[in-house]
Scaffold this active site. Structure first.
Site, PDB file in Angstrom:
ATOM      1  N   HIS A 173       1.351  -0.806  -0.021  1.00 60.10           N
ATOM      2  CA  HIS A 173      -0.025  -0.032   0.519  1.00 60.10           C
ATOM      3  C   HIS A 173       1.203   1.682  -0.257  1.00 60.10           C
ATOM      4  O   HIS A 173       2.081   1.855   0.895  1.00 60.10           O
ATOM      5  CB  HIS A 173      -1.013   0.585   1.450  1.00 60.10           C
ATOM      6  CG  HIS A 173      -1.782   1.102   1.380  1.00 60.10           C
ATOM      7  ND1 HIS A 173      -2.138   1.875   2.540  1.00 60.10           N
ATOM      8  CD2 HIS A 173      -2.380   2.142   0.437  1.00 60.10           C
ATOM      9  CE1 HIS A 173      -2.820   2.508   2.349  1.00 60.10           C
ATOM     10  NE2 HIS A 173      -2.714   2.815   1.112  1.00 60.10           N
ATOM     11  N   GLY A 174       0.283   2.389  -0.908  1.00 61.58           N
ATOM     12  CA  GLY A 174       1.283   3.581  -1.203  1.00 61.58           C
ATOM     13  C   GLY A 174       0.608   4.090   0.401  1.00 61.58           C
ATOM     14  O   GLY A 174       0.550   5.356   0.561  1.00 61.58           O
TER      15      GLY A 174
END
Ligand SMILES: [Zn+2]
Ligand SMILES: [Zn+2]
Lengths: 390, 218
Positions: A173-174
Site C-alpha cells: 500500500h502507498g
C-alpha cells in the site's frame, strides 16, 4: 512525438543503500538500465543525471526536526532511541552514512522530473530511483527515508496549482503518499496492492477514502494474496479510467513498484510481466487523454532484481518511447550478468503462460477482488464528482 | 481492555415524558443509533432509531402525522435495559452484545448513567488490539497446544530484530494445535520465517520463499 522521454539515472543513485544483505539493492537499477541500453533504447540526450534537491524542497513535506535527525544519523551521530522514534535504525530501514545526501538525490530525481515536464522539456519522465512511497511526513518506514513522490506533488501544487493523480501499483500500500495528502482534494491517490490483512504496512483498506476536504480522494483496492494477471488487470483497467474521468487531473504520477511479481521474495501476489506491460500502457494512454501527456513515472519496490525488475522497468521505458520490443533478451546482457547471478536469468522479456503451478483458490480470489473493486469504486466516482462540483 | 477505556462518555438521552419526535430528532442531529431514557440519572429504558422510525408516519397514512409528537417515550421504550459497568472487560461487553443481539450497552456506575458502548466502539477496540494502526506484516504460525511454543516464537522474532505489534492465539485447525497470529514491525520477514520453520513450526501464512546468496553490492 517530438520531445523525447527522459530517464533519470546515474550511478550516483546507488548511494541510496542500506547494506550488503538488504533487499533494497541498487544493483537492480544498474541491471535495468543496462538492459535498456542493450536493447538500444537510449538515444542521445535521453539519460539525465539525477540532481540533489534542496533542504527547502524537503520542507514542503517533511518537518525540519525530522530532517535534522536524518542529517545527524547520516554522520553516525544520532542516538538509537531517537532513531527508533523516527522509524530509522531498524533492520528494515537502518540509518547509513551519507543517508541524507543519498536520499536528496532520490527525491531530487522525482522533483526534477516534475520540473522538466512543467518547463516543457519533455512530456514523459521515468525517475527510476524514486517511488519511496512508505515514507511519512515524520517517519521513515519500509526502506523509505523521505517521500520523493510527495515532494514532487507538493512542488506541482505550490508552483502550478495542479490537480495531481497518483497511481500506485506496488504490491505494498502507498501509505506515505496517501496519508500526506489525506485531507487534500487536489491530490487523488489510487493504490492497488496486496491486502494489508497480510502484507506490510497493513493499511490500504477500501474504507480509507480520505478525510475532511479530502474525503473521496484516496482510493484503495486491496487484492487477495495469490492474485494473478487476469484478476489484477481487470481490477486495474476498471478502476483507473472512470476515476480519472471524474477527477480530471492535470498531471499523472505513477509509482511502478514491481514487487507484485510471483517471483518477488517479499510479497504474495502472483502476477507476471503481462500485467507489467498493461500497467504503463494504460497509464500512458490516460496521461495523453487527461493530462496533455504529462506523465512522471517513478520506480518503487521490486526485490527479485535479477529476473523481475530489469524486465518490468524496461517495459515501462519501452512504452514511454512507443517501442514494441522483441521478446529475446539481448545476449550481451545475459553474457555480462549471468556469471554474477545466483539464479538463471530469463531469456525472454515476457513471461510465458504457465510459469508456475495453478493457484488452488483462483476462483474465490477472483470473486473477492471483484467485490472489493465494486465496493471501492462504487462511491469513489460519485464522491469525487460531488466534491469537485462544489 | 476495560469498558471505561472505550466507552463514549458524552451520552445523549431523554426523560420519560419526552415525545418520540424529540428522541427521533436526537438520533438524527447527533447521529446516534440509540437514545437511553433516563429518570434522575437512572436508565429506565432505551429506544433505537429503528423503534422510532417504526412509529413514524408513512406517506400512505398522513392522518398519523402527529403520532410521533403525541407518543411519549415511556410508553414505547424497551425495558429492562441490559447495562454494563465501567470496570467490565471489553470482551464481556462484546459477548453480551453478541448474545443478546443488541446494538449498544449503557454503562452504569452507582446506578447512574456514565457512558455508552456500541458495537462500533467494540469493533474499533478490536482493531486497536489487532494492531492494524501501525505498519507491520502478518504472520500465522501453527504450533502444538503445549507450554513453550509462544515463548520460542517470540524469541525468534526478537532475535530477528522485529517488534511485536499485536498477538493473539486461536484454536488450531486440528486437535491439540493452536494458531499464533502476529503482526510484527518488519517489512522483510524472511529471516524470521525461516527461523520459525527451522525451529519445527509450520507457517500457515506466508509460505517461506527461497533466499538467494547475493553478491554484496559494491
Ligand atoms: Zn513494495
Ligand atoms: Zn506519449
Amino acid at each position: 512525438m517530438n520531445k523525447l522521454p527522459k530517464l533519470i539515472y546515474s550511478k550516483a543513485l546507488h548511494d541510496y543503500k542500506f547494506g550488503p544483505d538488504h533487499p533494497f539493492n541498487p544493483l537492480r537499477l544498474e541491471l535495468t538500465v543496462d538492459l535498456i541500453e542493450k536493447y538500444g533504447l537510449i538515444q542521445e540526450g535521453q539519460m539525465v543525471e539525477p540532481q540533489s534537491c534542496a533542504i527547502e524542497d524537503l520542507l514542503m513535506v517533511h518537518p525540519e526536526n525530522f530532517i535534522k535527525v536524518i542529517e545527524k544519523a547520516s554522520q553516525g551521530k544520532e542516538s538509537p532511541d531517537l532513531l527508533q522514534t523516527y522509524g530509522l535504525g531498524t533492520d528494515d530501514t537502518p540509518a547509513f552514512s551519507g543517508m541524507l545526501e543519498a536520499t536528496q538525490k532520490v527525491v531530487g530525481s522525482a522533483l526534477s522530473g516534475a520540473k522538466m515536464i512543467m518547463e516543457g522539456q519533455t512530456d514523459h519522465v521515468f525517475a527510476i530511483g524514486g517511488g519511496l512511497h512508505h515514507a511519512h511526513r515524520n517517519k521513515a518506514s519500509g526502506f523509505c527515508v523521505l517521500n520523493d513522490a510527495a515532494v514532487a506533488i507538493a512542488y506541482l501544487q505550490r508552483n502550478y496549482g495542479l490537480n495531481v493523480a497518483y497511481i500506485d501499483t506496488d504490491a505494498h500500500h502507498g501509505d506515505g503518499v496517501q496519508f500526506i495528502f489525506y485531507d487534500d482534494p487536489t491530490v487523488l491517490t489510487i493504490s492497488i496492492h496486496e491486502t494489508g490483512r497480510y502484507l506490510f504496512p497493513g493499511t490500504g483498506q477500501v474504507e480509507e477514502r480520505g478525510r475532511f476536504e479530502g474525503y473521496g480522494f484516496s482510493v484503495n483496492i486491496p487484492l487477495e494474496a495469490y492474485t494473478e494477471d487476469d484478476s489484477f488487470i481487470e481490477v486495474y483497467e476498471q478502476t483507473m479510467e472512470p476515476i480519472l474521468e471524474a477527477f480530471q487531473p492535470d498531471i499523472l504520477i505513477t509509482q511502478n513498484g514491481c514487487d507484485a511479481h510471483y517471483l518477488d521474495p517479499l510479497t504474495h501476489l502472483a502476477i507476471t510481466t503481462k500485467s507489467f506491460e498493461v500497467i504503463p500502457r494504460l497509464a500512458h494512454r490516460l496521461a495523453h487523454k487527461y493530462c496533455k501527456g504529462r506523465w512522471l513515472a517513478l520506480g518503487g519496490g521490486g526485490y527479485d532484481h535479477w529476473r523481475v525488475v530489469p524486465r518490468a522497468w524496461t517495459l515501462i521505458w519501452a512504452e514511454m518511447n512507443e517501442i514494441e520490443l522483441p521478446d529475446e533478451i539481448p545476449v550481451e546482457w545475459l553474457q555480462r550478468w549471468q556469471k554474477e547471478s545466483p539464479v538463471a536469468l530469463p531469456l525472454r522479456l515476457r513471461d510465458g503462460a504457465n510459469e508456475f503451478p495453478p493457484i488452488p483458490r483462483r476462483e474465490i480470489i477472483t470473486d473477492k477482488n471483484r467485490v472489493t473493486l465494486r465496493r471501492s469504486i462504487r462511491d469513489a466516482v460519485e464522491l469525487i464528482m460531488s466534491r469537485r462540483a462544489c | 481492555m476495560l469498558v471505561e477505556e472505550i466507552m463514549e462518555r458524552n451520552v445523549y438521552f431523554v426523560g420519560p415524558e419526552a415525545t418520540a419526535s424529540e428522541a427521533l430528532l436526537i438520533t438524527q442531529e447527533k447521529r446516534v443509533r440509540h437514545v437511553p431514557i433516563v429518570e434522575s440519572g437512572k436508565v429506565i429504558g432505551i429506544l433505537s432509531d429503528r423503534d422510532l422510525r417504526d412509529i413514524s408516519p408513512s406517506t400512505l397514512s398522513p392522518e398519523q402525522d402527529d403520532l410521533l409528537a403525541t407518543t411519549k417515550v415511556k410508553d414505547i421504550m424497551r425495558k429492562p435495559v441490559i447495562t454494563v459497568h465501567p470496570l467490565d472487560a471489553m470482551e464481556d461487553a462484546a459477548r453480551i452484545i453478541y448474545e443478546h443481539k443488541i446494538g449498544c450497552l449503557p454503562v452504569v456506575q452507582n446506578d447512574q448513567l456514565v457512558g455508552i458502548i456500541t458495537s462500533t466502539d467494540i469493533l474499533h477496540a478490536i482493531v486497536l488490539v489487532m494492531g492494524v494502526a501501525q505498519p507491520g506484516s502478518h504472520l500465522e504460525i501453527d504450533v502444538p497446544d503445549q507450554p513453550g511454543a509462544l515463548l520460542e516464537v517470540t524469541r525468534i522474532i526478537k532475535e530477528g530484530g522485529a517488534n511485536i505489534i499485536s498477538i493473539y492465539i486461536t484454536p488450531g485447525k486440528e486437535e491439540k494445535r493452536k494458531t499464533i497470529v502476529l503482526r510484527v514491525s518488519a517489512f522483510d520477514t524472511r529471516m524470521i520465517i525461516h527461523a520459525i520453520v527451522a525451529a519445527g513450526y509450520k507457517m500457515i501464512f506466508p509460505q517461506p520463499k527461497p533466499i538467494y546468496e547475493e553478491r554484496p553490492n559494491e
